[in-house]
Scaffold this active site. Structure first.
Site, mmCIF file in Angstrom:
data_model
loop_
_atom_site.group_PDB
_atom_site.id
_atom_site.type_symbol
_atom_site.label_atom_id
_atom_site.label_comp_id
_atom_site.label_asym_id
_atom_site.label_seq_id
_atom_site.Cartn_x
_atom_site.Cartn_y
_atom_site.Cartn_z
ATOM 1 N N ASP A 67 -6.166 7.773 6.023
ATOM 2 C CA ASP A 67 -5.964 7.732 7.476
ATOM 3 C C ASP A 67 -5.050 8.883 7.899
ATOM 4 O O ASP A 67 -4.790 9.070 9.092
ATOM 5 C CB ASP A 67 -5.453 6.371 7.949
ATOM 6 C CG ASP A 67 -4.116 5.986 7.351
ATOM 7 O OD1 ASP A 67 -3.597 6.740 6.497
ATOM 8 O OD2 ASP A 67 -3.581 4.928 7.736
ATOM 9 N N SER A 68 -4.627 9.704 6.926
ATOM 10 C CA SER A 68 -3.985 10.981 7.266
ATOM 11 C C SER A 68 -4.947 11.827 8.087
ATOM 12 O O SER A 68 -4.532 12.815 8.706
ATOM 13 C CB SER A 68 -3.571 11.738 5.998
ATOM 14 O OG SER A 68 -4.672 11.868 5.113
ATOM 15 N N ASP B 67 -9.007 4.353 3.247
ATOM 16 C CA ASP B 67 -7.844 3.644 3.794
ATOM 17 C C ASP B 67 -8.257 2.581 4.799
ATOM 18 O O ASP B 67 -9.137 2.817 5.640
ATOM 19 C CB ASP B 67 -6.936 4.636 4.535
ATOM 20 C CG ASP B 67 -5.741 5.054 3.710
ATOM 21 O OD1 ASP B 67 -5.300 4.277 2.837
ATOM 22 O OD2 ASP B 67 -5.243 6.173 3.943
ATOM 23 N N LYS C 137 -7.817 1.296 0.187
ATOM 24 C CA LYS C 137 -6.363 1.401 0.007
ATOM 25 C C LYS C 137 -5.677 0.756 1.210
ATOM 26 O O LYS C 137 -6.168 0.879 2.336
ATOM 27 C CB LYS C 137 -5.934 2.862 -0.115
ATOM 28 C CG LYS C 137 -4.418 3.046 -0.268
ATOM 29 C CD LYS C 137 -4.033 4.425 -0.742
ATOM 30 C CE LYS C 137 -3.988 5.475 0.331
ATOM 31 N NZ LYS C 137 -3.063 5.185 1.460
ATOM 32 N N GLU D 162 -1.490 -0.249 2.760
ATOM 33 C CA GLU D 162 -0.060 0.002 2.599
ATOM 34 C C GLU D 162 0.712 -1.309 2.457
ATOM 35 O O GLU D 162 0.329 -2.331 3.035
ATOM 36 C CB GLU D 162 0.467 0.805 3.796
ATOM 37 C CG GLU D 162 -0.158 2.194 3.878
ATOM 38 C CD GLU D 162 0.421 3.054 4.997
ATOM 39 O OE1 GLU D 162 1.340 2.588 5.729
ATOM 40 O OE2 GLU D 162 -0.044 4.204 5.145
ATOM 41 N N GLU E 10 4.733 7.052 -2.622
ATOM 42 C CA GLU E 10 4.950 8.203 -1.731
ATOM 43 C C GLU E 10 6.435 8.410 -1.436
ATOM 44 O O GLU E 10 7.146 7.467 -1.044
ATOM 45 C CB GLU E 10 4.172 8.016 -0.406
ATOM 46 C CG GLU E 10 4.397 9.183 0.542
ATOM 47 C CD GLU E 10 3.360 9.307 1.658
ATOM 48 O OE1 GLU E 10 2.356 8.571 1.654
ATOM 49 O OE2 GLU E 10 3.581 10.180 2.523
HETATM 50 O O1 KIV Z 1 -3.740 8.810 4.213
HETATM 51 C C1 KIV Z 1 -3.459 9.486 3.216
HETATM 52 O O2 KIV Z 1 -3.848 10.655 3.082
HETATM 53 C C2 KIV Z 1 -2.626 8.881 2.193
HETATM 54 C C3 KIV Z 1 -2.107 9.771 1.121
HETATM 55 C C4 KIV Z 1 -0.926 10.491 1.629
HETATM 56 C C5 KIV Z 1 -1.806 9.022 -0.119
HETATM 57 O O3 KIV Z 1 -2.353 7.728 2.251
#
Ligand code: KIV
Length: 296
Positions: free
Chosen positions: A75-76, A114, A144, A146, A213
């Site tokens: 989600d970056s 994510d 993924k 958090e 992280e």
């Molecule tokens: O969203 C993302 O790119 C991430 C990485 C920084 C691990 O969670």
């Protein structure tokens, strides 16, 4: 064993540059996608691996061909691809669209997507509903999310339902407004103990890997040593099992400063800017298109 991302891993019996089929992440698994079992085996064998983010089919295909075994549709994308300031505004629909493109653009990498902010925090049932969307509509092989102890129940339900889960602890960017920025996590005894508890909780809940992280290198190495699942560092120093970078950072596409933990392997922003400026000049001066670009 150390392995460069672009070179096949060596094993004791394999000739230089090769690895027995199916036994190494780099070069070994060529006729199918990398799986979570491959990553568990890599942890046992001490084989390090690289993960990059990807948000579209084209770049994902480049990284897949380069041999990156795991791609994260992070989600970056919020701040690195979609023009938002943080990851917070990213929606499920956007994640599904980008994840489907990354799956279409790749053949070999394990694709992890994510769960964005607000798509899993309400309840484990909400987490499962949205993880299923990413698997069914986009075709990713894992998700993924958090959070450590706070997300353990959701991880448990997803794993029970057959969804491979990568956890993410330490600095969790979806909490940027609660953190008041992006501070290093795990400094001081209490914070370090919390990180160790979080790592234990996600492992016990069934996560197949955990992102660490922005945590002190010594602490990340300690977590890795005590962890039965691979740790994936970003700003966690050299002691983790794997390393992840955001692709726009590592390739030099990001404007302005990048975090201390980023190594830039290319300067694509300057290369593209120069190409665009040359194109504009050629058009202005009538140098493009030439006869070789024109039909008779
Ligand atoms: O969203 C993302 O790119 C991430 C990485 C920084 C691990 O969670």
């Amino acid at each position: 064993m150390n392995a460069s991302p672009l070179q096949p891993a060596q094993t004791q019996d394999a000739p230089a540059g090769t690895a027995p089929a199916g036994t190494a992440l780099y070069g070994g698994v060529t006729n199918r996608r990398v799986t979570v079992r491959d990553l568990a085996r890599a942890k046992r064998d001490g084989e390090r691996w690289a993960m990059l983010t990807a948000y579209d089919a084209l770049t994902a295909g480049v990284f897949d061909e380069a041999g990156i075994p795991v791609l994260l549709v992070g989600d970056s994308a919020g701040n690195c691809h979609l023009g938002y300031e943080t990851t917070v505004p990213v929606t499920m629909d956007q994640m599904v669209m980008m994840s489907a493109a990354v799956v279409r653009g790749t053949k070999r990498a394990l694709i992890v997507a994510d769960l964005p902010f607000g798509s899993y925090q309400e309840s484990p049932a909400q987490a499962l509903h949205n993880a299923a969307r990413l698997m069914k509509e986009a075709g990713v092989q894992a998700v993924k999310l958090e959070g450590g102890e706070r997300s353990a129940r959701s991880i448990e339900l997803l794993v029970e339902a057959g969804v491979p889960v990568m956890a993410h602890i330490g600095l969790t960017p979806q909490s940027v407004h609660a953190f008041g920025g992006y501070p290093v996590q795990g400094r001081g005894d209490e914070a370090a103990h919390q990180l160790l508890r979080d790592a234990k909780a996600v492992q016990q809940a069934g996560a197949f890997a955990v992102v660490l992280e922005a945590v002190p290198a010594e602490l990340a190495a300690q977590v890795t040593e005590h962890s039965a699942i691979p740790t994936v560092g970003i700003g966690g120093g050299p002691g983790t099992d794997a390393q992840v970078l955001v692709w726009t950072d590592f390739a030099g596409m990001t404007a302005g400063r990048v975090p201390k933990f980023v190594k830039q392997y290319a300067n694509l922003r300057a290369t593209l800017a120069q190409a665009a400026a040359e194109f504009a000049t050629d058009v202005r001066e009538g140098a493009f298109p030439g006869p070789e670009h024109s039909f008779n």
